[in-house]
Design a protein around this motif. Structure first.
Motif, PDB file in Angstrom:
ATOM      1  N   ARG A 146       1.289  -1.097  -0.450  1.00 30.15           N
ATOM      2  CA  ARG A 146      -0.319  -0.112   0.097  1.00 30.15           C
ATOM      3  C   ARG A 146       1.045   0.611   0.017  1.00 30.15           C
ATOM      4  NH1 ARG A 146      -2.709   3.516   2.866  1.00 30.15           N
ATOM      5  NH2 ARG A 146      -4.822   4.514   2.395  1.00 30.15           N
ATOM      6  N   PHE A 194      -8.161  -2.932  -2.973  1.00 27.28           N
ATOM      7  CA  PHE A 194      -6.839  -1.848  -3.184  1.00 27.28           C
ATOM      8  C   PHE A 194      -6.591  -0.920  -4.579  1.00 27.28           C
ATOM      9  CE2 PHE A 194      -2.309  -1.513  -4.205  1.00 27.28           C
ATOM     10  CZ  PHE A 194      -1.078  -2.105  -3.396  1.00 27.28           C
ATOM     11  N   LEU A 202      -6.852   3.693  -3.475  1.00 26.75           N
ATOM     12  CA  LEU A 202      -5.743   3.992  -3.535  1.00 26.75           C
ATOM     13  C   LEU A 202      -6.287   4.984  -4.377  1.00 26.75           C
ATOM     14  CD1 LEU A 202      -3.998   1.626  -1.984  1.00 26.75           C
ATOM     15  CD2 LEU A 202      -2.866   1.987  -3.451  1.00 26.75           C
TER      16      LEU A 202
END
Length: 414
Positions: free
Chosen positions: A131, A175, A179
């Motif tokens: 991340r 994910f 982001l």
């Protein structure tokens, strides 16, 4: 879908001209920049200084030669080091190279950079590490105005390969979306590695449909489900079929109407060949690429026309009606067999070929018979001007498990 060929195993990084010419001669009009092609010396500490001094120069030379030959470069790949390579300080090196590659990619005017996740750590540790890694790269990509594509990975658990970073569609979607939300723009997308899916027993149809519009690139490579090889599609055969689940990959790409780049990577196949045989293999690989493109775009082709007629009243026509008869209803079927003219087959009236001459010019004729060339030539010789397309039932959403025998079909219409 646009199939491009990876240069790895084909192009010599110091002298790219010959390899790029061979790609073009084989019919591949586009390729990618794989920065890993220029980073081979990074694994050994003795050659690292030399490699670091020259790898960007080699990449520039490759891009310059591709442009000279008129070969577009729509995608780039950052270097990735596998654990068995035992690269000293590999993670920090991979981080640094990815940042350099991102800037080079922007400088070359390439739209997207594919970056594999960092390995190591527990599930939670690995997710947190990646991340931070992709968020940092994402900010740089946003400034450089390029897309960053995440790839599904695997983990080695005592020699057994299991799903790793973004190895599940739900995790991949979460994910990428998280982001992008933090970056305030759609900077990240996804590149699906079909080879990794096969190694980890992943249903590729579920993965592709789960990703939806986030899926912007695919790596087409085959393996035996055990070894992380990059083989030419349909070449890892066992028994009566492939060890790779191409059926579900093609189903998934059709379902999302995939129109991105599909990178054909068969470097392992090429290493087993003499250099004298590689041109012939490249020509065959181009035929494989055309076949896969045709299969993935089958539904898109049906959707393109306002009206359609099926030529061939048999098993392939029956498969069409089972899967697409409601969504894309044909006007009628046509067949060369006079015994079936005027009868009904799968809800369609069967016409003689001469009736095709009265079709509206916007109606397409879909050949539902493996004698594609012969039937198309027959229709053109008759004076048919309509678009002629080829339908195929090898990768359907669902199947008939019993086939019609021609004699039995004749008996039905007597």
């Amino acid at each position: 879908m646009k199939v491009v060929c990876s240069p790895v195993g084909i192009v010599e990084y110091r002298r790219p001209r010959g390899g790029l010419e061979k790609l073009a001669q084989s019919g591949f009009s586009e390729t990618v920049v794989d920065f890993g092609l220029f980073a081979g010396g990074f694994a050994g500490e003795k050659r690292r200084a030399e490699a670091e001094a020259h790898w960007q120069e080699w990449a520039d030379r490759y891009v310059e030669e591709a442009r000279r030959q008129g070969m577009p470069l729509g995608l780039a790949f950052a270097p990735h080091f596998e654990s068995e390579q035992k690269v000293a300080d590999g993670e920090n090196l991979e981080r640094r190279l990815a940042e350099i590659c991102l800037q080079k990619t922007a400088g070359y005017g390439i739209e997207a950079l594919v970056v594999r996740g960092l390995a190591g750590g527990s599930y939670a540790e690995n997710l947190a590490k990646n991340r931070e890694y992709f968020l940092r790269l994402g900010r740089a990509a946003q400034s450089a105005k390029i897309r960053l594509l995440v790839v599904n990975g695997y983990r080695d658990m005592n020699g057994h390969l299991v799903r790793g970073f973004c190895g599940e569609p739900a995790q991949a979607v979460a994910f990428v979306d998280e982001l992008n939300a933090e970056l305030g723009a759609d900077v990240l997308g996804f590149c699906l590695d079909a080879g990794v899916c096969n190694l980890t027993g992943q249903n590729m149809c579920d993965f592709a449909t789960g990703l939806g519009v986030r899926l912007q690139a695919v790596i087409l490579r085959e393996n035996d489900g055990v070894h992380d090889d990059s083989l030419l599609p349909f070449s890892s055969a066992h028994g009566s079929g492939s060890r790779m689940d191409w059926l579900n990959l093609i189903r998934g790409l059709r379902a999302v109407d995939f129109s991105g780049a599909a990178v054909l990577d068969f470097r392992t196949t090429l290493t087993a060949l003499s250099g004298l045989l590689r041109p012939a293999m490249l020509s065959f690989a181009r035929e494989v690429a055309k076949y896969l493109t045709w299969q993935v775009q089958m539904e898109g082709c049906l959707r393109r026309y306002p009206a359609r007629v099926l030529f061939g009243a048999g098993n392939m026509c029956r498969a069409y009606m089972k899967c697409y008869g409601e969504e894309f209803p044909p006007l009628y079927a046509c067949d060369n067999n006079p015994q079936v003219w005027g009868t009904e087959f799968c809800g369609l009236t069967v016409h003689a070929p001469k009736d095709l001459l009265s079709l509206s010019e916007t109606c397409a004729i879909f050949i539902c018979n493996v004698y594609y060339e012969e039937i198309e030539q027959q229709l053109r010789d008759m004076g048919v001007k309509n678009p002629i397309e080829r339908f195929n039932d090898e990768f359907m959403p669902s199947f008939h498990f019993e086939r019609l025998e021609s004699d039995a079909w004749k008996e039905q219409v007597k």
